[in-house]
Motif scaffolding. Structure first.
Motif, PDB file in Angstrom:
ATOM      1  N   MET A   7       0.819  -1.192   0.000  1.00  0.00           N
ATOM      2  CA  MET A   7       0.000   0.000   0.000  1.00  0.00           C
ATOM      3  C   MET A   7       0.862   1.255   0.000  1.00  0.00           C
ATOM      4  SD  MET A   7      -3.213  -0.547   2.417  1.00  0.00           S
ATOM      5  CE  MET A   7      -3.363  -2.082   3.260  1.00  0.00           C
ATOM      6  N   ILE A   8       1.900   1.256   0.818  1.00  0.00           N
ATOM      7  CA  ILE A   8       2.782   2.412   0.879  1.00  0.00           C
ATOM      8  C   ILE A   8       3.485   2.610  -0.450  1.00  0.00           C
ATOM      9  CG2 ILE A   8       4.917   3.278   1.915  1.00  0.00           C
ATOM     10  CD1 ILE A   8       3.964   2.196   4.583  1.00  0.00           C
ATOM     11  N   SER A   9       3.929   1.522  -1.048  1.00  0.00           N
ATOM     12  CA  SER A   9       4.623   1.643  -2.335  1.00  0.00           C
ATOM     13  C   SER A   9       3.693   2.195  -3.411  1.00  0.00           C
ATOM     14  CB  SER A   9       5.194   0.291  -2.762  1.00  0.00           C
ATOM     15  OG  SER A   9       4.158  -0.650  -2.936  1.00  0.00           O
ATOM     16  N   THR A  10       2.429   1.851  -3.359  1.00  0.00           N
ATOM     17  CA  THR A  10       1.452   2.386  -4.318  1.00  0.00           C
ATOM     18  C   THR A  10       1.314   3.890  -4.158  1.00  0.00           C
ATOM     19  OG1 THR A  10       0.242   0.300  -4.201  1.00  0.00           O
ATOM     20  CG2 THR A  10      -0.907   2.177  -5.162  1.00  0.00           C
ATOM     21  N   VAL A  11       1.206   4.334  -2.926  1.00  0.00           N
ATOM     22  CA  VAL A  11       1.079   5.772  -2.654  1.00  0.00           C
ATOM     23  C   VAL A  11       2.314   6.502  -3.172  1.00  0.00           C
ATOM     24  CG1 VAL A  11       0.979   7.519  -0.831  1.00  0.00           C
ATOM     25  CG2 VAL A  11      -0.468   5.491  -0.682  1.00  0.00           C
ATOM     26  N   LEU A  12       3.499   5.963  -2.880  1.00  0.00           N
ATOM     27  CA  LEU A  12       4.737   6.614  -3.312  1.00  0.00           C
ATOM     28  C   LEU A  12       4.893   6.614  -4.829  1.00  0.00           C
ATOM     29  CD1 LEU A  12       7.227   5.375  -0.568  1.00  0.00           C
ATOM     30  CD2 LEU A  12       6.241   7.654  -0.827  1.00  0.00           C
ATOM     31  N   THR A  13       4.515   5.520  -5.470  1.00  0.00           N
ATOM     32  CA  THR A  13       4.604   5.442  -6.925  1.00  0.00           C
ATOM     33  C   THR A  13       3.672   6.465  -7.586  1.00  0.00           C
ATOM     34  OG1 THR A  13       5.134   3.099  -6.783  1.00  0.00           O
ATOM     35  CG2 THR A  13       4.380   3.916  -8.918  1.00  0.00           C
ATOM     36  N   GLU A  14       2.445   6.533  -7.113  1.00  0.00           N
ATOM     37  CA  GLU A  14       1.497   7.502  -7.661  1.00  0.00           C
ATOM     38  C   GLU A  14       1.984   8.928  -7.429  1.00  0.00           C
ATOM     39  OE1 GLU A  14      -2.316   6.714  -5.912  1.00  0.00           O
ATOM     40  OE2 GLU A  14      -2.553   4.813  -6.978  1.00  0.00           O
ATOM     41  N   THR A  15       2.554   9.171  -6.272  1.00  0.00           N
ATOM     42  CA  THR A  15       3.070  10.502  -5.953  1.00  0.00           C
ATOM     43  C   THR A  15       4.217  10.870  -6.878  1.00  0.00           C
ATOM     44  OG1 THR A  15       2.413  10.217  -3.645  1.00  0.00           O
ATOM     45  CG2 THR A  15       4.060  11.890  -4.100  1.00  0.00           C
ATOM     46  N   ARG A  46       1.473  16.829   0.154  1.00  0.00           N
ATOM     47  CA  ARG A  46       0.539  16.911   1.276  1.00  0.00           C
ATOM     48  C   ARG A  46      -0.525  15.818   1.176  1.00  0.00           C
ATOM     49  NH1 ARG A  46      -3.392  20.485   0.657  1.00  0.00           N
ATOM     50  NH2 ARG A  46      -1.991  22.081  -0.105  1.00  0.00           N
ATOM     51  N   LYS A  47      -1.041  15.604  -0.021  1.00  0.00           N
ATOM     52  CA  LYS A  47      -2.058  14.566  -0.221  1.00  0.00           C
ATOM     53  C   LYS A  47      -1.469  13.182   0.076  1.00  0.00           C
ATOM     54  CE  LYS A  47      -5.476  12.938  -3.513  1.00  0.00           C
ATOM     55  NZ  LYS A  47      -5.101  11.697  -4.163  1.00  0.00           N
ATOM     56  N   ALA A  48      -0.242  12.943  -0.391  1.00  0.00           N
ATOM     57  CA  ALA A  48       0.404  11.652  -0.138  1.00  0.00           C
ATOM     58  C   ALA A  48       0.657  11.463   1.351  1.00  0.00           C
ATOM     59  CB  ALA A  48       1.712  11.562  -0.913  1.00  0.00           C
ATOM     60  N   LYS A  49       1.050  12.523   2.033  1.00  0.00           N
ATOM     61  CA  LYS A  49       1.289  12.433   3.483  1.00  0.00           C
ATOM     62  C   LYS A  49      -0.002  12.097   4.215  1.00  0.00           C
ATOM     63  CE  LYS A  49       3.560  14.807   7.305  1.00  0.00           C
ATOM     64  NZ  LYS A  49       3.097  13.797   8.183  1.00  0.00           N
ATOM     65  N   ASP A  50      -1.102  12.701   3.795  1.00  0.00           N
ATOM     66  CA  ASP A  50      -2.405  12.373   4.400  1.00  0.00           C
ATOM     67  C   ASP A  50      -2.758  10.905   4.183  1.00  0.00           C
ATOM     68  OD1 ASP A  50      -2.609  14.985   5.243  1.00  0.00           O
ATOM     69  OD2 ASP A  50      -4.008  15.590   3.640  1.00  0.00           O
ATOM     70  N   GLU A  51      -2.485  10.403   2.973  1.00  0.00           N
ATOM     71  CA  GLU A  51      -2.770   8.997   2.688  1.00  0.00           C
ATOM     72  C   GLU A  51      -1.894   8.075   3.541  1.00  0.00           C
ATOM     73  OE1 GLU A  51      -2.450   8.300  -1.533  1.00  0.00           O
ATOM     74  OE2 GLU A  51      -3.946   9.840  -1.981  1.00  0.00           O
ATOM     75  N   LEU A  52      -0.619   8.469   3.721  1.00  0.00           N
ATOM     76  CA  LEU A  52       0.279   7.665   4.549  1.00  0.00           C
ATOM     77  C   LEU A  52      -0.171   7.672   6.010  1.00  0.00           C
ATOM     78  CD1 LEU A  52       3.762   8.638   3.075  1.00  0.00           C
ATOM     79  CD2 LEU A  52       2.582   6.441   2.844  1.00  0.00           C
ATOM     80  N   ASP A  53      -0.600   8.841   6.485  1.00  0.00           N
ATOM     81  CA  ASP A  53      -1.085   8.929   7.870  1.00  0.00           C
ATOM     82  C   ASP A  53      -2.308   8.032   8.081  1.00  0.00           C
ATOM     83  OD1 ASP A  53       0.918  10.652   8.586  1.00  0.00           O
ATOM     84  OD2 ASP A  53      -0.296  12.477   8.376  1.00  0.00           O
ATOM     85  N   ALA A  54      -3.133   7.913   7.048  1.00  0.00           N
ATOM     86  CA  ALA A  54      -4.322   7.062   7.154  1.00  0.00           C
ATOM     87  C   ALA A  54      -3.941   5.577   7.240  1.00  0.00           C
ATOM     88  CB  ALA A  54      -5.242   7.307   5.966  1.00  0.00           C
ATOM     89  N   LEU A  55      -2.746   5.244   6.751  1.00  0.00           N
ATOM     90  CA  LEU A  55      -2.297   3.849   6.759  1.00  0.00           C
ATOM     91  C   LEU A  55      -1.592   3.447   8.059  1.00  0.00           C
ATOM     92  CD1 LEU A  55      -0.838   3.540   3.138  1.00  0.00           C
ATOM     93  CD2 LEU A  55      -2.988   2.605   3.982  1.00  0.00           C
ATOM     94  N   LYS A  56      -1.368   4.402   8.971  1.00  0.00           N
ATOM     95  CA  LYS A  56      -0.615   4.112  10.200  1.00  0.00           C
ATOM     96  C   LYS A  56      -1.179   2.931  10.982  1.00  0.00           C
ATOM     97  CE  LYS A  56       1.798   8.278  11.516  1.00  0.00           C
ATOM     98  NZ  LYS A  56       1.927   9.393  12.431  1.00  0.00           N
TER      99      LYS A  56
END
Length: 184
Positions: free
Chosen positions: A1-9, A134-144
């Motif tokens: 999931m984290i890798s997906t967020v980073l790739t999209e970012t 900022r959007k990616a950071k919000d998504e990462l925070d949601a994955l905590k």
């Protein structure tokens, strides 16, 4: 999931950098360049249409661009669209077949104005990159809760590095364009 967020970012940030470079190319330097006319919109049968879809663009010489419409009935509309474009300053004339857009020699004041325009476009691109971060950071925070604090912290460090790389790429493109504009 984290890798997906980073790739999209990364993809979104890369697109922002490319968009910035394209915007920089539309600001004129001392030479006529077809890219200057890339974003000109022409009122073609009541619809705003990009000039590149209506005509072919060629350099006639260093300061003159030759515009050959695909549809000769659009000649006047294209000519008007070029005249109405701010920050271009092109002298436009047609002979019934082609349009010649002559760009006047740039003065030092005009060059400085263009540098201001390019800096504003660069700042807009950096804002886009920061918004993506900022959007990616919000998504990462949601994955905590799912992956843990340590994984998210590592991903955030990588996110900051990616953001810095893309902002630096915009700055480098901006410096090159400024040097090009101020070159006589």
């Amino acid at each position: 999931m984290i890798s997906t967020v980073l790739t999209e970012t990364k993809d979104k940030m890369a697109k922002a950098v490319e968009s910035a470079k394209e915007d920089f190319a539309t600001v004129r330097t001392g030479r006529a360049n077809p890219q200057l006319f890339q974003k000109i919109m022409v009122n073609y049968y009541g619809t705003a249409t990009p000039l590149e879809q209506l005509a072919s663009l060629h350099n006639q010489d260093a300061r003159t661009l030759l515009i050959t419409p695909y549809d000769k009935s659009a000649l006047r509309d294209i000519e008007q669209g070029i005249r109405d474009t701010p920050n271009l300053g092109a002298n436009v004339g047609n002979d019934g077949i082609v349009i010649r857009a002559s760009l006047p020699e740039l003065t030092q004041d005009r060059r400085r104005d263009y540098v201001k325009i390019v800096r504003a476009k660069g700042e807009e691109a950096k804002v886009v990159v920061r918004n993506v971060r900022r959007k990616a950071k919000d998504e990462l925070d949601a994955l905590k809760s799912e992956v843990g604090d340590d994984e998210v912290a590592r991903a955030e460090k990588e996110l900051e590095a990616v953001t810095k790389n893309h902002v630096d790429a915009i700055d480098d493109a901006l410096k090159r364009k400024e040097a090009e504009l101020l070159e006589i």
